[in-house]
Design a protein around this motif. Sequence first.
Motif, PDB file in Angstrom:
ATOM      1  N   PRO A  85       0.849  -1.193   0.000  1.00  0.00           N
ATOM      2  CA  PRO A  85       0.000   0.000   0.000  1.00  0.00           C
ATOM      3  C   PRO A  85       0.884   1.242   0.000  1.00  0.00           C
ATOM      4  O   PRO A  85       1.872   1.296   0.715  1.00  0.00           O
ATOM      5  N   MET A  86       0.546   2.230  -0.801  1.00  0.00           N
ATOM      6  CA  MET A  86       1.253   3.523  -0.753  1.00  0.00           C
ATOM      7  C   MET A  86       0.246   4.633  -0.976  1.00  0.00           C
ATOM      8  O   MET A  86      -0.221   4.855  -2.096  1.00  0.00           O
ATOM      9  N   ASP A  87      -0.059   5.309   0.121  1.00  0.00           N
ATOM     10  CA  ASP A  87      -1.083   6.348   0.083  1.00  0.00           C
ATOM     11  C   ASP A  87      -0.693   7.481  -0.878  1.00  0.00           C
ATOM     12  O   ASP A  87       0.437   7.973  -0.838  1.00  0.00           O
ATOM     13  N   VAL A 111      -0.144   7.312  -3.935  1.00  0.00           N
ATOM     14  CA  VAL A 111       0.734   6.879  -5.031  1.00  0.00           C
ATOM     15  C   VAL A 111       0.177   5.606  -5.684  1.00  0.00           C
ATOM     16  O   VAL A 111      -0.166   5.609  -6.875  1.00  0.00           O
ATOM     17  N   GLU A 166      -4.413   1.642  -0.754  1.00  0.00           N
ATOM     18  CA  GLU A 166      -3.930   2.691   0.148  1.00  0.00           C
ATOM     19  C   GLU A 166      -4.755   2.581   1.430  1.00  0.00           C
ATOM     20  O   GLU A 166      -5.870   2.036   1.408  1.00  0.00           O
ATOM     21  N   PHE A 167      -4.256   3.123   2.551  1.00  0.00           N
ATOM     22  CA  PHE A 167      -5.047   2.979   3.766  1.00  0.00           C
ATOM     23  C   PHE A 167      -6.360   3.745   3.653  1.00  0.00           C
ATOM     24  O   PHE A 167      -6.416   4.825   3.064  1.00  0.00           O
ATOM     25  N   ASN A 226      -3.324  -1.294   9.456  1.00  0.00           N
ATOM     26  CA  ASN A 226      -2.131  -0.451   9.401  1.00  0.00           C
ATOM     27  C   ASN A 226      -1.678  -0.028  10.797  1.00  0.00           C
ATOM     28  O   ASN A 226      -2.356   0.731  11.477  1.00  0.00           O
ATOM     29  N   ASN A 257       9.432  -6.525   4.630  1.00  0.00           N
ATOM     30  CA  ASN A 257       9.286  -5.303   3.834  1.00  0.00           C
ATOM     31  C   ASN A 257      10.364  -4.287   4.223  1.00  0.00           C
ATOM     32  O   ASN A 257      10.687  -4.149   5.393  1.00  0.00           O
ATOM     33  N   GLY A 258      10.880  -3.625   3.189  1.00  0.00           N
ATOM     34  CA  GLY A 258      11.825  -2.530   3.404  1.00  0.00           C
ATOM     35  C   GLY A 258      13.071  -2.683   2.569  1.00  0.00           C
ATOM     36  O   GLY A 258      13.797  -3.666   2.683  1.00  0.00           O
ATOM     37  N   ASP A 259      13.272  -1.698   1.678  1.00  0.00           N
ATOM     38  CA  ASP A 259      14.512  -1.590   0.891  1.00  0.00           C
ATOM     39  C   ASP A 259      14.786  -2.783  -0.023  1.00  0.00           C
ATOM     40  O   ASP A 259      15.940  -3.194  -0.173  1.00  0.00           O
ATOM     41  N   ILE A 260      13.735  -3.313  -0.626  1.00  0.00           N
ATOM     42  CA  ILE A 260      13.954  -4.349  -1.650  1.00  0.00           C
ATOM     43  C   ILE A 260      13.821  -3.652  -2.997  1.00  0.00           C
ATOM     44  O   ILE A 260      12.728  -3.238  -3.394  1.00  0.00           O
ATOM     45  N   PHE A 261      14.947  -3.473  -3.645  1.00  0.00           N
ATOM     46  CA  PHE A 261      14.972  -2.646  -4.853  1.00  0.00           C
ATOM     47  C   PHE A 261      15.399  -3.414  -6.103  1.00  0.00           C
ATOM     48  O   PHE A 261      15.309  -2.891  -7.213  1.00  0.00           O
ATOM     49  N   ALA A 271       7.471  -1.906  -2.208  1.00  0.00           N
ATOM     50  CA  ALA A 271       6.802  -0.603  -2.270  1.00  0.00           C
ATOM     51  C   ALA A 271       7.541   0.295  -3.265  1.00  0.00           C
ATOM     52  O   ALA A 271       7.325   0.185  -4.478  1.00  0.00           O
ATOM     53  N   TYR A 303       9.525   8.788  -9.365  1.00  0.00           N
ATOM     54  CA  TYR A 303       9.973   7.474  -8.867  1.00  0.00           C
ATOM     55  C   TYR A 303      10.808   6.769  -9.934  1.00  0.00           C
ATOM     56  O   TYR A 303      11.878   6.229  -9.657  1.00  0.00           O
TER      57      TYR A 303
HETATM   58  C1  LIG Z   1       4.469   7.741  -0.270  1.00  0.00           C
HETATM   59  C2  LIG Z   1       4.283   6.537   0.619  1.00  0.00           C
HETATM   60  C3  LIG Z   1       3.000   6.168   1.006  1.00  0.00           C
HETATM   61  C4  LIG Z   1       2.798   5.053   1.843  1.00  0.00           C
HETATM   62  N1  LIG Z   1       1.528   4.698   2.199  1.00  0.00           N
HETATM   63  C5  LIG Z   1       1.322   3.589   2.975  1.00  0.00           C
HETATM   64  C6  LIG Z   1       0.016   3.154   3.317  1.00  0.00           C
HETATM   65  O1  LIG Z   1      -1.007   3.717   2.886  1.00  0.00           O
HETATM   66  N2  LIG Z   1      -0.096   2.064   4.122  1.00  0.00           N
HETATM   67  C7  LIG Z   1       1.009   1.398   4.603  1.00  0.00           C
HETATM   68  O2  LIG Z   1       0.858   0.412   5.333  1.00  0.00           O
HETATM   69  N3  LIG Z   1       2.246   1.763   4.251  1.00  0.00           N
HETATM   70  C8  LIG Z   1       2.431   2.834   3.456  1.00  0.00           C
HETATM   71  N4  LIG Z   1       3.700   3.184   3.088  1.00  0.00           N
HETATM   72  C9  LIG Z   1       4.842   2.328   3.498  1.00  0.00           C
HETATM   73  C10 LIG Z   1       5.158   1.280   2.410  1.00  0.00           C
HETATM   74  O3  LIG Z   1       4.082   0.394   2.219  1.00  0.00           O
HETATM   75  C11 LIG Z   1       6.414   0.466   2.811  1.00  0.00           C
HETATM   76  O4  LIG Z   1       6.163  -0.141   4.049  1.00  0.00           O
HETATM   77  C12 LIG Z   1       7.678   1.332   2.931  1.00  0.00           C
HETATM   78  O5  LIG Z   1       7.768   2.240   1.849  1.00  0.00           O
HETATM   79  C13 LIG Z   1       8.944   0.452   2.976  1.00  0.00           C
HETATM   80  O6  LIG Z   1       9.028  -0.341   1.825  1.00  0.00           O
HETATM   81  P1  LIG Z   1      10.036   0.023   0.597  1.00  0.00           P
HETATM   82  O7  LIG Z   1      11.407   0.195   1.194  1.00  0.00           O
HETATM   83  O8  LIG Z   1       9.921  -1.158  -0.342  1.00  0.00           O
HETATM   84  O9  LIG Z   1       9.562   1.320   0.013  1.00  0.00           O
HETATM   85  C14 LIG Z   1       3.914   4.294   2.273  1.00  0.00           C
HETATM   86  C15 LIG Z   1       5.197   4.657   1.856  1.00  0.00           C
HETATM   87  C16 LIG Z   1       5.394   5.762   1.046  1.00  0.00           C
HETATM   88  C17 LIG Z   1       6.798   6.118   0.618  1.00  0.00           C
END
Ligand SMILES: Cc1cc2nc3c(=O)[nH]c(=O)nc-3n(C[C@H](O)[C@H](O)[C@H](O)COP(=O)(O)O)c2cc1C
Length: 329
Positions: free
Chosen positions: A10-12, A14, A35-36, A98, A203-207, A227, A282
């Motif tokens: 989820p990315m609010d 985006v 998104e949440f 969330n 989850n986190g920093d998988i690029f 994400a 992005y």
């Molecule tokens: C712009 C933005 C919006 C986000 N919105 C949400 C969200 O709505 N719900 C949620 O659980 N996490 C949200 N996140 C967190 C991401 O889901 C993810 O946990 C975080 O970016 C780490 O993963 P990544 O390193 O792959 O980006 C958001 C992150 C970003 C950068």
Amino acid sequence: MKALKLVLAPMDGVLDAPLRRVLTDINCYDYCESEFVRITDITVPSGVLLKKVPELQTGGATRSGTPVYVQLLGQYPDVMASSAALACRMGAAGIDLNFGCPAKQVNKSNGGAALLRNPDLISQICTAVRESVPSHIPVTAKMRLGYDNSDSCMEIAEKIFSTGVDALCVHGRTKADGYLPNTVRWDLIGKIRMQCPVPVIANGDIFDRASAEKCSSVTGCSTLMLARGALYLPNLANVIRSNEEPFSYEKMVDTVHRFVAAFDHFNPEGNIFARMKQFLSYLREYYNELYTMDIFKRVCRCRDVYEALSLLDSTVPEVVGSGAVLNEI
Ligand SMILES: Cc1cc2nc3c(=O)[nH]c(=O)nc-3n(C[C@H](O)[C@H](O)[C@H](O)COP(=O)(O)O)c2cc1C
């Protein structure tokens, strides 16, 4: 690499329905999340759910058939439960809770990461939602490692998994870490996984493929959530899963065209030019030509999205001719 399951995060603001459509058309994701949806002190109105998650009108799945879980963010167990039940009646493929959003506005009203300071309330929310949702529909939770520090990460995780949720996603940062580079703790995700009786999603920093492999081996998790990386490189999931070639610059431009078409489908009145520039901001993390050849700047000088799309088309021979090499992120 062992077989991995991949989840589109989820990315609010985006990763909305248009981008979910495009990225799940391109890639094989196991599921994605909305998104949440902010839950206040009343059951969420169905119109709000439909606006945030239009896929509820198409069987709770994107066009490619990828299930869409509805993510809820709120602090009142009973209202979270009734809202989750409603989302399920409307067709949600799953519910995610969330406990990680670091936004001030959200934390002020005791939502998202603010709840990490109150594991008992997290537990009550998970219990109430799991009880209200039919047992065949998964309920998952997404947490950060803590608020100021990660000292309580195991306690928080235990509170969550002992409620009977179906999976726990851990973003390996605290709220205080925000999104800072080099703060992600895959080792702590691994510790949680070892104690947790249900699947843990890392989850986190998988690029890229290498970081996916490393994350999976450090955490021991076979499900990863992508994400920002999923936006830097549009076919990242397939690169990780099946060693597909990373999309060329030309295919990236085609992806932007697809996004504009999808946005027009879901939100014809919306500001597509702003969203296209956001997507490009992005994409330029992977397609550095967007910086180095001033293409992003030139796009920003366009009058509208159509001019911007034809400018992007015209840069394809320019970029291919320059012999630019795609970049490591
Ligand atoms: C712009 C933005 C919006 C986000 N919105 C949400 C969200 O709505 N719900 C949620 O659980 N996490 C949200 N996140 C967190 C991401 O889901 C993810 O946990 C975080 O970016 C780490 O993963 P990544 O390193 O792959 O980006 C958001 C992150 C970003 C950068």
